[in-house]
Design a protein around this motif. Structure first.
Motif, PDB file in Angstrom:
ATOM      1  N   TYR A 271      -4.465  -9.812 -10.179  1.00  0.00           N
ATOM      2  CA  TYR A 271      -4.854  -8.677 -11.005  1.00  0.00           C
ATOM      3  C   TYR A 271      -4.198  -7.416 -10.460  1.00  0.00           C
ATOM      4  N   TYR A 272      -3.463  -6.728 -11.311  1.00  0.00           N
ATOM      5  CA  TYR A 272      -2.984  -5.399 -10.938  1.00  0.00           C
ATOM      6  C   TYR A 272      -4.098  -4.405 -11.222  1.00  0.00           C
ATOM      7  N   LEU A 273      -4.226  -3.445 -10.325  1.00  0.00           N
ATOM      8  CA  LEU A 273      -5.359  -2.530 -10.410  1.00  0.00           C
ATOM      9  C   LEU A 273      -5.426  -1.840 -11.779  1.00  0.00           C
ATOM     10  N   ILE A 300      -3.947  -6.112  -6.668  1.00  0.00           N
ATOM     11  CA  ILE A 300      -2.781  -5.411  -6.131  1.00  0.00           C
ATOM     12  C   ILE A 300      -2.792  -3.963  -6.620  1.00  0.00           C
ATOM     13  N   GLY A 301      -2.655  -3.043  -5.683  1.00  0.00           N
ATOM     14  CA  GLY A 301      -2.508  -1.644  -6.067  1.00  0.00           C
ATOM     15  C   GLY A 301      -1.148  -1.392  -6.677  1.00  0.00           C
ATOM     16  N   ASP A 302      -1.109  -0.670  -7.780  1.00  0.00           N
ATOM     17  CA  ASP A 302       0.168  -0.406  -8.460  1.00  0.00           C
ATOM     18  C   ASP A 302       0.302   1.073  -8.805  1.00  0.00           C
ATOM     19  N   GLY A 303      -0.177   1.937  -7.912  1.00  0.00           N
ATOM     20  CA  GLY A 303       0.039   3.366  -8.085  1.00  0.00           C
ATOM     21  C   GLY A 303      -1.217   4.169  -8.279  1.00  0.00           C
ATOM     22  N   GLN A 304      -2.171   3.638  -9.004  1.00  0.00           N
ATOM     23  CA  GLN A 304      -3.411   4.365  -9.261  1.00  0.00           C
ATOM     24  C   GLN A 304      -4.323   4.286  -8.044  1.00  0.00           C
ATOM     25  N   ALA A 305      -4.979   5.387  -7.696  1.00  0.00           N
ATOM     26  CA  ALA A 305      -5.927   5.404  -6.594  1.00  0.00           C
ATOM     27  C   ALA A 305      -7.338   5.158  -7.104  1.00  0.00           C
ATOM     28  N   ILE A 306      -8.157   4.493  -6.289  1.00  0.00           N
ATOM     29  CA  ILE A 306      -9.589   4.370  -6.550  1.00  0.00           C
ATOM     30  C   ILE A 306     -10.246   5.576  -5.903  1.00  0.00           C
ATOM     31  N   LEU A 329      -4.020  -1.086  -1.858  1.00  0.00           N
ATOM     32  CA  LEU A 329      -4.888  -0.189  -2.616  1.00  0.00           C
ATOM     33  C   LEU A 329      -5.043   1.136  -1.866  1.00  0.00           C
ATOM     34  N   THR A 330      -5.063   2.226  -2.615  1.00  0.00           N
ATOM     35  CA  THR A 330      -5.439   3.531  -2.066  1.00  0.00           C
ATOM     36  C   THR A 330      -6.874   3.787  -2.481  1.00  0.00           C
ATOM     37  N   ILE A 331      -7.751   3.933  -1.479  1.00  0.00           N
ATOM     38  CA  ILE A 331      -9.185   3.988  -1.746  1.00  0.00           C
ATOM     39  C   ILE A 331      -9.742   5.280  -1.157  1.00  0.00           C
ATOM     40  N   ILE A 349      -7.858  -8.190   3.488  1.00  0.00           N
ATOM     41  CA  ILE A 349      -7.548  -6.818   3.088  1.00  0.00           C
ATOM     42  C   ILE A 349      -6.252  -6.415   3.779  1.00  0.00           C
ATOM     43  N   LYS A 350      -5.238  -6.118   2.972  1.00  0.00           N
ATOM     44  CA  LYS A 350      -3.886  -5.901   3.518  1.00  0.00           C
ATOM     45  C   LYS A 350      -3.281  -4.616   2.947  1.00  0.00           C
ATOM     46  N   GLY A 351      -2.737  -3.790   3.849  1.00  0.00           N
ATOM     47  CA  GLY A 351      -1.941  -2.640   3.432  1.00  0.00           C
ATOM     48  C   GLY A 351      -2.691  -1.596   2.641  1.00  0.00           C
ATOM     49  N   CYS A 352      -3.994  -1.455   2.856  1.00  0.00           N
ATOM     50  CA  CYS A 352      -4.782  -0.486   2.099  1.00  0.00           C
ATOM     51  C   CYS A 352      -4.920   0.827   2.866  1.00  0.00           C
ATOM     52  N   ASP A 353      -4.970   1.918   2.138  1.00  0.00           N
ATOM     53  CA  ASP A 353      -5.182   3.253   2.709  1.00  0.00           C
ATOM     54  C   ASP A 353      -6.564   3.717   2.276  1.00  0.00           C
ATOM     55  N   ILE A 354      -7.442   3.950   3.279  1.00  0.00           N
ATOM     56  CA  ILE A 354      -8.850   4.230   2.983  1.00  0.00           C
ATOM     57  C   ILE A 354      -9.239   5.536   3.659  1.00  0.00           C
ATOM     58  N   SER A 355      -9.822   6.458   2.898  1.00  0.00           N
ATOM     59  CA  SER A 355     -10.155   7.777   3.440  1.00  0.00           C
ATOM     60  C   SER A 355     -11.260   8.418   2.611  1.00  0.00           C
TER      61      SER A 355
END
Length: 843
Positions: A271-273, A300-306, A329-331, A349-355
């Motif tokens: 699933y693409y986000l 898979i993250g595809d540009g959009q942030a959560i 994913l950018t979260i 969980i791989k390659g995610c940016d969480i802040s």
């Protein structure tokens, strides 16, 4: 890298058993005169004290007991049970337990003859907490009490009765649990004095490789350990030969396959986000997204942030869905958590940016932040990722940073606040417990916005807490905590922490308490600690062996460079006792005071700990500084060599010379460098030449014959070499000079200013600096100069000097220097030695 690895002072590895105590006492700065290890369990303390008192009557024994130093709780316990304890002492029952006499029926006979057998058993369990499960297993073996009474004794002493029943039952299964690059082994039904020989190989390979000996684990009565540095997705076989106290050998064979570097993905569940997310919380339970062991569901993250702000408990809710992979994913946001999962397993969980997750304090009480005026507890446990009762998962290549809140420091009490990752790996089902992999991530705060712990475990004081078992934390960068950078407190059976860089925390790694070992800390770089106030405690924090027994930790080949302490006791319910084996670590400290600057601070000196071949050095006093049991301590032979200490610091990666007998199977990384006697060889192409001070008037510098430097004119040029010169260092070079210059030589400097005393002059019409003209013969050109007798120390720059203050049109002076080598006096190294890499290779 701007310098070659330096060859260092010749080491003499002559260790004679009868001289070890003398060697240790002569070469170590002691903090106190307490240098004897002890069995700290209350029962052993009572037995030893009463035997030394020569008391025989109950009155004398009672008087002796009242003079013993012990905790208030122990005093109350003993005073209420004096008669029972006197009986256990008189019948040598305390002595039998203290000496681990579980192999025959003598202890059972003593207990059976006791008028109050259940009470005697309960007292022994209380007085020997590390042996508690072993005592009850022994009691079961000899049928000294019925099962109902046995379980009542367990409950009375806060023991887990299921462990007693499992350890006593026939058929409990030995196991190997593979991860991606390691595997944990457990073999039950063992004795403390049993030894093991472990070897492994890839299936199909003819060569067996040695692994670490298995460690004694007293809770289940097992031998346990890990094999590391394995290849992913590869079949292995293991052979373990166990030799018991009578010399009887038994062999065990296992085969296993390491886990792959990537999970299997169900092609129908990718699933693409952008396809499944339109704002708010990404709720995988609500979307009913899950996978299977044959194929994960992948988002898979595809540009959009959560980005959810504080509207939802978590920005991403995995819930109890299993076999889920989140990638790239950018979260942002989440009232408490960036990502949350509970009662599940197989999460990747791989390659995610969480802040930007977690609560912000609206009020502070006594320095701690609260969500509101009515809150009864401070903000705590807000997490970038929280995996609650979740196991068999991987978190890799993620960045977790910039939480909304921040933790208080210890000046306001125990820190409370957010963390980057929180793990409680005790899944309801045994097969899914532990088995957590946290690798190659960057979790960091800032100087003013710090985590409580960076990686935090829940239920620290429970055997079911934290990472539980068979887990690995490696290759991570962890920074900015007001408490621990990593805590693995709680269950630690085959939990591995290795090849991590840890900086800017009050403490580096916490193992307090280790309630089920063994755990392994190796090849970590712990440096520049400090909370937001700049205060720190220790690189490795340990304690709680008696209050929360009881596993051991192996601390191997780490590089520690801190202001305060390397390894230190820390109280767990008032108990700072720990059980560790250290070897081949480099521990450097820079402060020196009471409880400050100790390479190892072992306040309680548990008898089974050992400290072997560690290079411990306090920079302020230029020698090791420890509080330790000297009978269990064998220092590295160069541990008082200041030049060698400097060399270790500037070598990258950091390296330590060890005798072959101290290499650790499956752990030690032997450097490829050979011991040729060379400290440093100039390879000019690796350096940038720049003018030194204002001494260059005109001329040129050039490289010739690959390892040579030629100068012409009136020129001083420097390179940044970062060198250490010991008192035994010799400078070698070939020098050719033409014309009549005033000064030809080399200078060794730490700044961009001329220091006359640091210039070695080999030729010239003036006399300037250290006169070494007699070492140069123009007909020979070869120079062999004992520079260590003149300029011992560490230097940032080498300066090449051709000084001739005359008009350029009349200056025909040149100087050529090649084969520039710094080496030791002795070429031949005695003994079989190896250079190993300690800490994380940070090149």
């Amino acid at each position: 890298m701007k310098s070659q690895t330096m060859f260092y002072k010749q080491l003499f590895f002559i260790f004679i058993v009868t001289m070890l105590t003398t060697l240790a006492s002569c070469s170590v700065t002691k903090r106190s005169d307490q240098g004897i290890s002890v069995n700290n369990q209350p029962g052993a303390t009572i037995q030893t004290y009463l035997a030394a008192s020569n008391a025989s009557s109950e009155t004398e024994l009672s008087t002796a007991l009242t003079t013993m130093k012990m905790s208030k709780a122990d005093k109350v316990f003993i005073s209420e049970r004096k008669n029972n304890i006197f009986n256990l002492y008189h019948t040598d029952t305390l002595l039998l337990v203290m000496q681990n006499q579980y192999r025959d029926s003598k202890l059972a006979e003593n207990l059976a003859d006791n008028n109050e057998t259940p009470s005697a058993i309960s007292i022994l369990v209380r007085l020997f907490p590390i042996d508690a499960y072993r005592i009850l297993t022994y009691v079961t073996k000899y049928n000294l009490v019925n099962e109902e009474t046995l379980l009542a004794i367990a409950v009375e002493n806060n023991l887990d009765p299921t462990i007693i029943l499992e350890a006593s039952a026939a058929g409990i299964e030995n196991s190997v649990t593979p991860l991606i690059h390691s595997a944990g082994i457990v073999i039950y039904g063992q004795d403390e004095d049993n030894s093991s020989d472990v070897r492994y190989r890839e299936v199909g390979d003819t060569k067996w490789l040695p692994a670490l000996e298995l460690a004694w684990e007293p809770i289940y009565g097992a031998l346990s350990g890990s094999i590391v540095h394995l290849i992913a997705d590869t079949d292995y076989e293991v052979e373990v030969k166990i030799t018991d106290y009578d010399g009887y050998e038994q062999e065990y064979s296992f085969s296993f396959k390491t886990r792959p570097n990537f999970p299997p993905i169900d092609p129908n569940k990718i699933y693409y986000l952008s396809e499944i997310y339109s704002g708010g919380q990404l709720d995988l339970e609500a979307l009913n997204i899950y996978g299977s062991k044959d194929g994960y569901a992948k988002i898979i993250g595809d540009g959009q942030a959560i980005n959810v702000g504080d509207e939802y408990l978590s920005a991403v809710n995995i819930g109890s869905q299993a076999y889920i992979m989140l990638e790239n994913l950018t979260i942002k946001g989440g009232e408490r958590y960036g990502v949350f999962a509970k009662n599940t397993h197989d999460i990747w969980i791989k390659g995610c940016d969480i802040s930007e997750y977690g609560r912000v304090a609206t009020i502070f009480k006594n320095g701690k932040g609260y969500a509101s005026e009515n809150s009864t507890s401070p903000i705590n446990y807000d997490s970038g990722i929280y995996l609650e009762k979740t196991g068999v998962s991987v978190i890799e290549e993620c960045e977790i940073h910039s939480p909304n809140g921040k933790a208080n420091h210890w000046g306001n009490g125990h820190p409370n606040g957010p963390n980057a990752l929180q793990v409680w790996a005790y899944h309801p089902q045994e097969q899914y417990r532990g088995q957590m992999i946290v690798r190659n991530n960057r979790f960091y705060g800032t100087q003013d916005q710090r985590f409580n712990d960076v990686i935090e475990g829940r239920k620290n004081f429970e055997r079911t807490g934290g990472f539980v078992r068979d887990s690995a934390i490696y290759g991570n960068y962890l920074a900015y905590a007001n408490d621990d950078l990593i805590e693995i407190d709680g269950g630690q059976r085959n939990v591995l922490v290795y090849e991590n860089e840890l900086t800017q925390g009050y403490a580096g790694i916490s193992i307090a308490p280790n309630m089920l070992g063994p755990s392994y800390l190796f090849h970590n770089n712990i440096h520049d600690l400090g909370d937001e106030r700049g205060k720190e405690w220790t690189a490795i924090k340990a304690g709680g062996l008696l209050s929360k027994p009881g596993g051991q930790t192996f601390i191997l080949e780490n590089y520690i460079d801190v202001e305060r302490n390397g390894l230190a006791s820390s109280g767990v319910n008032g108990d700072g006792t720990y059980w560790v084996k250290t070897q081949n670590n480099v521990i450097l400290s820079s402060e020196y005071n009471n409880l400050v600057g100790l390479g190892i601070y072992d306040k309680y000196k548990y008898y089974d700990s050992s400290f072997t071949n560690d290079f411990i050095y306090n920079k302020k006093i230029q020698s090791p500084f420890v509080e330790i049991s000297y009978e269990n301590y064998l220092p590295h032979p160069s541990t008082e060599d200041s030049g060698y200490a400097s060399h270790i610091q500037i070598s990258m990666p950091h390296k330590l010379l060890v005798e072959s007998g101290f290499l650790i199977p499956n752990i030690s990384r032997v450097s490829e460098e050979t011991q040729t006697g060379k400290h440093w060889l100039l390879e000019p192409a690796n350096y940038e030449f720049t003018p030194f001070h204002d001494q260059t008037k005109y001329g040129a510098v050039a490289i010739y014959e690959q390892n040579g430097v030629s100068l012409e004119g009136n020129i001083w040029n420097k390179i940044e070499a970062n060198l250490t010169i010991t008192t035994d260092t010799v400078l070698e070079l070939d020098l050719q000079v033409e014309g009549l210059p005033e000064i030809v030589g080399l200078a060794f400097e730490n700044d961009n200013k001329v220091t006359k005393s640091k210039i070695i002059q080999f030729y010239g019409s003036q006399n300037y600096g250290v006169n070494a003209k007699s070492f140069f013969d123009q007909n020979d050109t070869k120079i062999d100069f004992p520079i260590g007798k003149y300029l011992p120390g560490t230097y940032k720059y080498i300066v090449f000097v051709l000084d001739n203050d005359i008009n350029q049109s009349r200056n025909n002076s040149t100087a050529s220097m090649k084969n520039i080598v710094l080496k030791e006096v002795a070429e031949e190294i005695k003994g079989d030695t190896n250079t190993i890499v300690v800490g994380m290779d940070m090149e």
